[in-house]
Enzyme design. Structure first.
Site, PDB file in Angstrom:
ATOM      1  CD  GLU A   1      -0.519   5.711  -3.807  1.00 49.37           C
ATOM      2  OE1 GLU A   1      -1.392   4.839  -3.937  1.00 49.37           O
ATOM      3  OE2 GLU A   1       0.078   5.930  -2.739  1.00 49.37           O
TER       4      GLU A   1
ATOM      5  CG  ASP B   1      -2.139   0.829   1.121  1.00 49.11           C
ATOM      6  OD1 ASP B   1      -2.270   1.540   0.110  1.00 49.11           O
ATOM      7  OD2 ASP B   1      -2.975   0.780   2.033  1.00 49.11           O
TER       8      ASP B   1
ATOM      9  CG  ASP C   1      -8.150   4.586   0.714  1.00 50.47           C
ATOM     10  OD1 ASP C   1      -8.063   3.355   0.755  1.00 50.47           O
ATOM     11  OD2 ASP C   1      -7.252   5.338   1.108  1.00 50.47           O
TER      12      ASP C   1
END
Length: 856
Positions: free
Chosen positions: A437, A434, A517
Site C-alpha cells: 500500500e 503483498d 484479508d
C-alpha cells in the site's frame, strides 16, 4: 497475507508491545460514516463565473472564466477528456495510468454555439458549456444526457483541494471503484480512495487496499464510463451527502477525467481497457486450484500438503510460500533451517506438477554489513525512498527496520526486477507482492510519512521529486510493474504471474489481485461477489478472494460453500492466517472433502471454457465474472439493472449464471430470478423457460422465477440457451494432458454459438500465431439441428482427436447424423428422461456442418 500479528521474538527484538499493533489495526478501520475527511470541503467556494472567452480546437474546445481554464478534448467519437484548472494553465500532462498515445489522440469535431452555450459534437456525443457558468454537459446525439454539472454547484477550489458536482438522476446506478466494500451499486454510498492495509475489514470499512477511480453508469439500459486520473487521496460521493448529486474530489492534483459512452456496457468496459490497458494473458496454471497459508513454515509441511493433494486426488496447480520461508522475514532470502533443501523441494514439486509462488514484499531489511544483497546493492545505487531532509526513510515492517524502493524511478524498477534472478533460476513459478500500500507498522498513519520524497524519473514525466501524498496510491502498482517487467527481462518468452494487493487504475497490465484479508464468516462470503464484480468492471478481471476466509476458522458448511463458489471465480485460492485452523480441502472429514473435490474437479473440466473467457479478457478487457447487466442490459425492472433484484447472482464467463444463496448461512428457500431467456440447469440439463416479465410474488413457482431450497452439495448454476460449452476430462494439474475427447455441450436456442481458445499455456508463442481458435454455431432445423464447427485458426495442435458431443433439450427418441450431407454413423445415445443426446465423432469435422435429424 495481511497485517499479521508479529511473533513474540520479533516484538522482543523491536521492544514493541502487541497493544501498539492492535491499536494500528483498529485505528486503520475508518468507518464510511466518518465522511470524506478533508477532501469533502465543508464550505463552498468557487471562482467560476461568466465565460470570458472560448477557443475551438481541432479536437475540442477551451473555455476561460478569469483564471478558470476548462478544456474538453474528443479523443474518439465516444471518448472525451476533461481538464480544468484554477491557475490559468493546465498542469503537467503526464499519467501513470494512461499512455501518452491515448491522451494525445483526437478526432475532428464540429463546433456548435448559440446564445447560451458553446461546444461541439462528434459522430456520437455532444458537449455543451454554458456561457454564464461554464456548466458542462455531455449527451449523445439523441439527447440522452450522460453527465452534467449540477445547476448552481460549480467546481469548488480550496487551495489545492477541489470538488466537482454532477447531477444524479433518480434512476441512474453506479458500479466500479474496484473492490471497495458494500453493495454492487455504489448509489447512496461514499468512498475515499487511499490504499490502506485494511486488516479485519468489514462492510463499513473505508478506505481499503486499492485506488481505482473508475465507475460506470447504467440508466434505462444505456451505459457510460467515468475515470478520474488523479493519484492523490480522492473521494467519491454517490448521493450520500446531497441526495440528487454525486461528486468527486481530491486532496490535490489535477482535475483530469475521461467520459466515454457505450451505450452498451460492454463497450464501456472495452473503452476503459483501451484507455488504461489490457491485462496480459496469464499462464494456464494460474487458473488451477491454489493452496496457500500464512505460513507453511517448513519444507516438510509443504511436502506434506503437496502429497496429500495428490493422494486424495484433489486437482491442484499452485502452492504458496508466505513470509516464514524467508530468513527472518527478509525478502529474497530462504531460511536454511526451515527449508534446508529449497532447490530440491522446488524440483520435486515441479516433478509432481506443482507451481510454487513465493512472497516478495517490497520492504527491504535494513541490515548493513550482513551480506544482504537487496539492501547493499540498493544503498550503493541509491534506490530507496528519502525523508524530506534527504536521508533514507526507514520504517518498521516484518523484518524490523526496513527501507523502501523508489519505484517511480525507472532505474529502481530495473534493479528490483534483477533481484528475482535467483528465484527464477531455481524454478519459482510466480511472485506475490503483498504489503505494498505500502503498509508500515508503528506509525500514526500506518504508511510512509506524508512528506517522504519519491524521485520521479520516468519517460513522459518531468524529472522532479514528489511527496508520498502524490505517489502513495500508485506505489503498489509500480511495485507490481517492476516485478512483471523484471520477470519478462529474465525470461522474455515466459508469461509472468504476479499477484498484488495494492494497485491503481492500469495496474491490470502487470498483475492479478485479490480482495485482501477477508474473514471466515458468512458475511464475508456474501461480500465476495459484489467485490469481485466491481473489480472486474474496474479492469481487474483476473481476481479472487481467499477461499474459506483468511482470518478465523470456518466451520464445515462455510468452508464447503466457499469452496463451491471459489470454483466459479477467476482466481481460486484457499488461504489462511497464522492463528487460524486448517482450511485445506480435506479438513472436516471425507463427506465434506468429497463435495469440495467435486467442485474443484468441475473447475478443471471447465478449464477450456474458462481459459477462453480469460483470453477474451486479454483482448477486450471484459471480465470473467460479470454482473447480469453486462450481458443483459435491457433486462430491467423499473428501468434499473436486473442485478439489483437478484442478490448475489452473477455470470461466470458469458454463458454460465451462478446463483448462490443471498444468505448462505440460512436454510430458507430463496428466489433465483433468471433474465428473460431459455435456461438450462447446468447439473441436470433441465430446460427452464424464464418469463418475459417479472412474475407476481405469489407466482414464485413460475419456472423462470425459481424458488430454491438450499442444499449443501449443490451450488445452483444455469446455462443460457444458445451456449456451446467446451469441456475437458478431469486432470490433477494443468501440466497433465487430458485423456479422452473434447466435450462440446450444446444448448440449442437463439443465437447459438460458442468458441474455444487454446495455446501452450506458458509462453508468448501465441503472439506469433501458435494458438488454436475454433468458433462453433448451431441452428435449430425443422428436423433437428445443425452444428457448425469452424476451421482451426492458428498453428497450435490440440490434445484431442475426437469430440464428445452432448445436445441438451433433445425430445426425439431417434437421431440420424450426417456430415456435409453424407451419412455418418457414430454411436448415438439418447436419455429420454434428461432430454439428452450424446455422440462421439472424430475431430475431422472442423470447417464442416454436422446435422442431427430426428427422422431418417
Amino acid at each position: 497475507m495481511k497485517t499479521k500479528i508479529p511473533t513474540k521474538a520479533w516484538l522482543s527484538r523491536c521492544g514493541v508491545a502487541v497493544l501498539v499493533l492492535f491499536s494500528y489495526v483498529q485505528s486503520s478501520q475508518m468507518s464510511r460514516s466518518q465522511g470524506l475527511d478533508t477532501i469533502q470541503a465543508s464550505g463552498r467556494s468557487s471562482s467560476r463565473e461568466q465565460l470570458d472567452s472560448s477557443r475551438v480546437l481541432s479536437g475540442g474546445i477551451e473555455a476561460r472564466s478569469g483564471k478558470i481554464l476548462l478544456r474538453v478534448d474528443a479523443l474518439r467519437d465516444d471518448l472525451l477528456r476533461v481538464r480544468e484548472s484554477a491557475k490559468g494553465e493546465l498542469p503537467e500532462d503526464a499519467s501513470w495510468a494512461v499512455p501518452a498515445q491515448v491522451r494525445h489522440q483526437t478526432v475532428e469535431v464540429i463546433p456548435e454555439a448559440d446564445a447560451d452555450a458553446v461546444g461541439f459534437r462528434t459522430k456520437t456525443l455532444r458537449v455543451r458549456v454554458e456561457r454564464g457558468t461554464l456548466r458542462l454537459s455531455v449527451s449523445d446525439l439523441e439527447g440522452n444526457v450522460l453527465q452534467e454539472d449540477e445547476t448552481g454547484w460549480p467546481v469548488e477550489f480550496h487551495g489545492n483541494t477541489y470538488r466537482v458536482y454532477k447531477k444524479m438522476p433518480p434512476d441512474e446506478h453506479y458500479f466500479g471503484l474496484g473492490d471497495e466494500v458494500g453493495p454492487l451499486d455504489r448509489r447512496g454510498q461514499s468512498f475515499r480512495l487511499w490504499n490502506t492495509d485494511a486488516f479485519l475489514f468489514q462492510e463499513s470499512t473505508d478506505p481499503i487496499y486499492k485506488s481505482i477511480p473508475f465507475f460506470m453508469t447504467m440508466r434505462g439500459g444505456r451505459s457510460a464510463g467515468f475515470f478520474l486520473d488523479n493519484t492523490w487521496s480522492t473521494s467519491f460521493d454517490f448521493g450520500r451527502v446531497e441526495h440528487n448529486i454525486y461528486s468527486f474530489g481530491a486532496q490535490a492534483g489535477p482535475i483530469d477525467y475521461y467520459v466515454f459512452y457505450g451505450p452498451d456496457p460492454k463497450q464501456v468496459i472495452r473503452t476503459y481497457a483501451s484507455v488504461t490497458g489490457l491485462p496480459p494473458l496469464p499462464p494456464l496454471w494460474s487458473l488451477g486450484f491454489q493452496q496457500s497459508r500464512f505460513s507453511y513454515e517448513t519444507e516438510t509441511r509443504v511436502r506434506e500438503i503437496a502429497a496429500r493433494l495428490r493422494s486424495d486426488r484433489i486437482p491442484a496447480d499452485v502452492l504458496y510460500l508466505d513470509i516464514d520461508f524467508q530468513r527472518e522475514h527478509r525478502p529474497f532470502t530462504v531460511d536454511p533451517e526451515r527449508f534446508p533443501h529449497f532447490d530440491r523441494m522446488l524440483s520435486d514439486l515441479k516433478r509432481d506438477k506443482f507451481h510454487v509462488v513465493v512472497i516478495t514484499d517490497l520492504h527491504i531489511a535494513k541490515i548493513p554489513g550482513a551480506g544482504y544483497t537487496p539492501y547493499d546493492s540498493g544503498v550503493a545505487e541509491d534506490h530507496f525512498v528519502k525523508n524530506a531532509n534527504g536521508s533514507t526513510y526507514v520504517g518498521t515492517v516484518w523484518p524490523g527496520p526496513s527501507v523502501f524502493p523508489d519505484f517511480t524511478r525507472q532505474k529502481t524498477r530495473e534493479w528490483w526486477g534483477k533481484l528475482y534472478t535467483g528465484f527464477v533460476s531455481q524454478g519459482v513459478a510466480g511472485f506475490w507482492n503483498d504489503m505494498n500500500e505500502p503498509s508500515v507498522f508503528l506509525t500514526d498513519n500506518f504508511t510512509m510519512p506524508d512528506n517522504a520524497e519519491h524521485r520521479i524519473d520516468e519517460p513522459g514525466f518531468r524529472s522532479r521529486t514528489a511527496t508520498h501524498l502524490e505517489i502513495h496510491n500508485v506505489y503498489g502498482m509500480e511495485n507490481s510493474r517492476a516485478t512483471y517487467e523484471g520477470l519478462l527481462k529474465l525470461n522474455p518468452d515466459l508469461r509472468p504471474f504476479v499477484l498484488t494487493r495494492a494497485t491503481y487504475a492500469g495496474g491490470q497490465r502487470y498483475a492479478a489481485t485479490w480482495t485482501g484479508d477477508d474473514t471466515s464468516s458468512w458475511n464475508h462470503l456474501r461480500m465476495t461477489t459484489p467485490m469481485l464484480l466491481n473489480l472486474g468492471i474496474s479492469g481487474f478481471g483476473l481476481c479472487g478472494a481467499d477461499v474459506g476466509g483468511f482470518i478465523g476458522t470456518p466451520g464445515p458448511e462455510l468452508l464447503t460453500r466457499w469452496t463451491e463458489l471459489g470454483a466459479f471465480q477467476p482466481i481460486d485460492r484457499n488461504h489462511a492466517n497464522k492463528d487460524s485452523g486448517d482450511k485445506e480441502v480435506w479438513v472436516h472429514g471425507p463427506e465434506q472433502e468429497a463435495i469440495r473435490r467435486r467442485y474443484i474437479e468441475e473447475r478443471y473440466r471447465l478449464l477450456p471454457y474458462l481459459y477462453t473467457a480469460v483470453e477474451e479478457m486479454s483482448r477486450t478487457g471484459l471480465p470473467v465474472v460479470r454482473p447480469l447487466f453486462l450481458e443483459f442490459p435491457k433486462a430491467t425492472k423499473d428501468l434499473h439493472p436486473m442485478d439489483l433484484d437478484v442478490g448475489n447472482e452473477y455470470l461466470f464467463g458469458p454463458d454460465l449464471l451462478v446463483a448462490p444463496p443471498p444468505f448462505p448461512e440460512q436454510p430458507d428457500k430463496y428466489r433465483v430470478r433468471l433474465p428473460p431467456h431459455v435456461w438450462y440447469d447446468y447439473w441436470t440439463g433441465e430446460k427452464i423457460q424464464a418469463p418475459t416479465a417479472e412474475p407476481a410474488a405469489e407466482k414464485d413457482a413460475n419456472p423462470g422465477n425459481l424458488l430454491i431450497q438450499p442444499v449443501l452439495e449443490t451450488l445452483p448454476v444455469y446455462v443460457r440457451e444458445g451456449a456451446i460449452l467446451p469441456l475437458q476430462p478431469v486432470v490433477q494439474s494443468t501440466e497433465e494432458t487430458p485423456q479422452g475427447a473434447l466435450t462440446l455441450r450444446v444448448y440449442p436456442g437463439k443465437d447459438c454459438r460458442g468458441s474455444l481458445y487454446m495455446d501452450d499455456g506458458k509462453s508468448l508463442a501465441y503472439t506469433r500465431g501458435e494458438f488454436l481458435r475454433v468458433e462453433f454455431s448451431c441452428k435449430i432445423t425443422p428436423t433437428g439441428l445443425t452444428l457448425h464447427v469452424g476451421e482451426h485458426q492458428g498453428t497450435f495442435h490440440p490434445w484431442w482427436n475426437r469430440i464428445h458431443l452432448e445436445v441438451y433439450g433433445w425430445d426425439s427418441p431417434a437421431a440420424y447424423v450426417s456430415v456435409e450431407g453424407k451419412p455418418n454413423a457414430p454411436a448415438v445415445s439418447i436419455d429420454a428422461t434428461k432430454h439428452l443426446l450424446t455422440l462421439e465423432i472424430d475431430d475431422e469435422i472442423h470447417g464442416h456442418d454436422l446435422a442431427i435429424r430426428n427422422s431418417n
